[in-house]
Scaffold this motif. Structure first.
Motif, mmCIF file in Angstrom:
data_model
loop_
_atom_site.group_PDB
_atom_site.id
_atom_site.type_symbol
_atom_site.label_atom_id
_atom_site.label_comp_id
_atom_site.label_asym_id
_atom_site.label_seq_id
_atom_site.Cartn_x
_atom_site.Cartn_y
_atom_site.Cartn_z
ATOM 1 N N GLY A 207 33.209 96.842 23.439
ATOM 2 C CA GLY A 207 33.699 96.893 22.094
ATOM 3 C C GLY A 207 34.380 95.602 21.606
ATOM 4 O O GLY A 207 34.738 94.897 22.607
ATOM 5 N N THR A 208 34.562 95.662 20.571
ATOM 6 C CA THR A 208 35.387 94.668 20.122
ATOM 7 C C THR A 208 37.055 94.835 19.992
ATOM 8 O O THR A 208 37.233 95.809 20.577
ATOM 9 N N VAL A 209 37.707 93.734 20.372
ATOM 10 C CA VAL A 209 39.008 93.613 20.593
ATOM 11 C C VAL A 209 39.856 92.938 19.292
ATOM 12 O O VAL A 209 39.235 92.135 18.732
ATOM 13 N N ALA A 210 41.061 93.186 19.054
ATOM 14 C CA ALA A 210 41.932 92.577 18.208
ATOM 15 C C ALA A 210 42.881 91.729 19.076
ATOM 16 O O ALA A 210 43.485 91.909 19.684
ATOM 17 N N ARG A 211 42.752 90.323 18.682
ATOM 18 C CA ARG A 211 43.658 89.277 19.097
ATOM 19 C C ARG A 211 44.513 88.456 17.954
ATOM 20 O O ARG A 211 43.569 88.276 16.761
ATOM 21 N N GLY A 212 45.580 87.892 18.359
ATOM 22 C CA GLY A 212 46.142 86.970 17.333
ATOM 23 C C GLY A 212 45.581 85.568 18.059
ATOM 24 O O GLY A 212 46.100 85.233 18.929
ATOM 25 N N ILE A 213 44.844 84.898 17.082
ATOM 26 C CA ILE A 213 44.437 83.575 17.448
ATOM 27 C C ILE A 213 45.427 82.593 17.189
ATOM 28 O O ILE A 213 46.028 82.496 15.908
ATOM 29 N N CYS A 214 45.762 81.631 18.034
ATOM 30 C CA CYS A 214 46.830 80.929 17.719
ATOM 31 C C CYS A 214 46.487 79.276 17.881
ATOM 32 O O CYS A 214 45.495 78.811 18.289
ATOM 33 N N SER A 215 47.352 78.661 16.863
ATOM 34 C CA SER A 215 47.178 76.942 16.627
ATOM 35 C C SER A 215 48.546 76.597 17.194
ATOM 36 O O SER A 215 49.515 77.135 17.076
ATOM 37 N N THR A 216 48.292 75.373 17.761
ATOM 38 C CA THR A 216 49.373 74.796 18.457
ATOM 39 C C THR A 216 49.588 72.945 17.806
ATOM 40 O O THR A 216 48.642 72.553 17.471
ATOM 41 N N ASP A 217 50.871 72.644 17.960
ATOM 42 C CA ASP A 217 50.973 71.095 17.400
ATOM 43 C C ASP A 217 50.956 70.287 18.828
ATOM 44 O O ASP A 217 50.743 70.773 19.893
ATOM 45 N N GLU A 218 51.188 69.125 18.556
ATOM 46 C CA GLU A 218 51.018 68.367 19.684
ATOM 47 C C GLU A 218 52.131 68.263 20.881
ATOM 48 O O GLU A 218 51.834 68.094 22.168
ATOM 49 N N ASP A 219 53.151 69.093 20.627
ATOM 50 C CA ASP A 219 54.008 69.476 21.469
ATOM 51 C C ASP A 219 54.049 70.891 22.171
ATOM 52 O O ASP A 219 54.816 71.327 22.976
ATOM 53 N N GLY A 220 52.755 71.411 21.929
ATOM 54 C CA GLY A 220 52.598 72.786 22.505
ATOM 55 C C GLY A 220 53.304 73.771 21.823
ATOM 56 O O GLY A 220 53.473 74.968 22.445
ATOM 57 N N ASN A 221 54.007 73.588 20.740
ATOM 58 C CA ASN A 221 54.567 74.699 19.861
ATOM 59 C C ASN A 221 53.640 75.521 18.989
ATOM 60 O O ASN A 221 52.656 75.014 18.379
ATOM 61 N N LEU A 222 53.911 76.722 18.745
ATOM 62 C CA LEU A 222 52.887 77.568 17.836
ATOM 63 C C LEU A 222 53.226 77.132 16.445
ATOM 64 O O LEU A 222 54.253 76.864 15.881
ATOM 65 N N THR A 223 51.849 76.989 15.684
ATOM 66 C CA THR A 223 51.969 76.764 14.266
ATOM 67 C C THR A 223 51.533 78.003 13.418
ATOM 68 O O THR A 223 52.214 78.100 12.477
ATOM 69 N N THR A 224 50.452 78.737 13.748
ATOM 70 C CA THR A 224 49.957 79.983 13.230
ATOM 71 C C THR A 224 49.649 80.927 14.290
ATOM 72 O O THR A 224 49.097 80.602 15.366
ATOM 73 N N VAL A 225 49.908 81.959 13.725
ATOM 74 C CA VAL A 225 49.091 83.244 14.288
ATOM 75 C C VAL A 225 48.035 83.939 13.503
ATOM 76 O O VAL A 225 48.718 84.377 12.531
ATOM 77 N N VAL A 226 46.980 83.911 13.621
ATOM 78 C CA VAL A 226 45.990 84.747 12.721
ATOM 79 C C VAL A 226 45.377 85.869 13.628
ATOM 80 O O VAL A 226 44.681 85.539 14.504
ATOM 81 N N GLU A 227 45.528 87.184 12.986
ATOM 82 C CA GLU A 227 45.182 88.248 13.444
ATOM 83 C C GLU A 227 43.454 88.425 13.198
ATOM 84 O O GLU A 227 43.236 88.367 12.086
ATOM 85 N N ARG A 228 42.894 88.528 14.178
ATOM 86 C CA ARG A 228 41.534 88.749 13.962
ATOM 87 C C ARG A 228 41.136 90.054 14.742
ATOM 88 O O ARG A 228 41.388 90.291 15.797
ATOM 89 N N THR A 229 40.734 91.051 14.060
ATOM 90 C CA THR A 229 40.506 92.231 14.383
ATOM 91 C C THR A 229 39.355 92.912 15.218
ATOM 92 O O THR A 229 39.324 93.778 15.755
ATOM 93 N N GLU A 230 38.202 91.651 15.110
ATOM 94 C CA GLU A 230 37.125 92.024 15.657
ATOM 95 C C GLU A 230 36.619 90.665 16.491
ATOM 96 O O GLU A 230 36.122 89.857 15.742
ATOM 97 N N ILE A 231 36.916 90.763 17.776
ATOM 98 C CA ILE A 231 36.379 89.645 18.801
ATOM 99 C C ILE A 231 35.535 90.090 20.023
ATOM 100 O O ILE A 231 35.803 91.366 20.483
ATOM 101 N N MET A 232 34.272 89.466 20.048
ATOM 102 C CA MET A 232 33.676 90.073 21.180
ATOM 103 C C MET A 232 32.876 88.675 21.515
ATOM 104 O O MET A 232 32.616 87.822 20.854
#
Length: 303
Positions: free
Chosen positions: A162-187
């Motif tokens: 079934g689907t899973v919920a995950r926080g999809i992450c974006s990073t900057d050029e230094d490898g630091n987190l810029t956003t976490v967007v929760e996606r509740t249906e991933i498959m």
């Protein structure tokens, strides 16, 4: 100073049913938590803190804590609906806990060193603990606002059932987190990892896109940030009218990085996550643990 591991063990497995935290999946009835603690000790963690609900303390002490005595120092903290800042009270009719970052706050009086927070019912594999343990152990003494998270590759974190919920992450050029967007249906859709967006459309992403599996590394100043923001969260009109509103870790983290108060380094891992999201996942987890034991990654008996 050795870092501390905080295990979030207060939640019920709603999709799985029952206290999956205490479900024996290893060859001698080991829980997923047992493997996380074994890996954390191997990775240099010096103390384990459990966040649980008071109503299963007795079960937890006899089935879980007893086996670790003599292996690593332990602390037990309790998450409850009425564990709120002075001047606040639990809304009438609320039954849902206040969320993962509220759970973290329960440990503020017993943790004075860099610490990692994980879910108790996810099998992260040792590389994840090595990565976050190294980051925390190498922080200069007295460091503040320098945090980290282990970014699992989304293709390594899916369920076959079934689907899973995950926080999809974006990073900057230094490898630091810029956003976490929760996606509740991933498959996987047509062979590609995809998430369902707000319009019900499936959006494909690369297999190696980093996602949050709730493996966070913080320094103790994080507790003060969380206490202050929790009061704002509780005071918000949308919280007062929503009996299921939750104070999640990504909510706190996003605030700190958006305000440029803190940085969060995203640590890559090749670890393949697995866990029991659905009851049908259980046998697959048992088989994978059995294979890891057969390969010599873990001993037949952990503790």
């Amino acid at each position: 100073m050795k870092p501390t591991l905080i295990l979030l063990a207060a939640g019920m497995g709603s999709r799985y049913g029952g206290l999956k935290q205490l479900d024996g999946l290893g060859p001698n009835g080991e829980t997923i938590m047992d493997y996380s603690i074994y890996d954390a000790i191997k990775a240099g963690f010096g103390k384990i803190v459990f966040i649980i609900r008071k109503d299963f303390e007795e079960d937890f002490r006899t089935k879980v804590l007893d086996k670790y005595e003599g292996h690593v120092p332990l602390e037990l903290c309790f998450q409850s609906l009425d564990a709120l800042p002075e001047g606040f009270s639990c809304p009438e009719g609320r039954v849902k806990p206040w969320g993962t970052n509220h759970a973290v706050l329960m440990a503020k009086d017993v943790v004075n060193e860099p610490f990692c927070v994980i879910n108790c019912d996810d099998f992260y594999n040792r590389d994840a603990f090595m990565a976050i343990g190294k980051f925390l152990a190498e922080l200069p003494e007295g460091s503040t606002n320098r945090y980290a998270m282990v970014g699992f590759r989304v293709g390594n974190t899916l369920s076959d059932n079934g689907t899973v919920a995950r926080g999809i992450c974006s990073t900057d050029e230094d490898g630091n987190l810029t956003t976490v967007v929760e996606r509740t249906e991933i498959m996987r859709v047509d062979g590609k990892v995809s998430y369902k967006d707000e319009n019900g459309e499936w959006i494909a992403v690369e297999d190696n896109t980093p996602v949050s599996m709730n493996v966070w590394g913080f320094t103790p100043d994080y507790f003060a940030h969380s206490e202050a923001y929790f009061k704002e969260f509780l005071s918000a009109p949308e919280t007062k009218t929503n009996l299921k509103a939750e104070f999640f870790i990504p909510l706190m983290v996003n605030k700190l990085i958006n305000e440029k108060t803190a940085t969060v380094k995203v640590l890559d891992t090749t670890s393949k996550w697995f866990g029991v999201t659905y009851a049908a996942d259980r046998q697959g987890v048992v088989d994978r643990i059995s294979a890891l034991v057969a390969e010599g990654v873990y001993p037949e008996r952990l503790f």
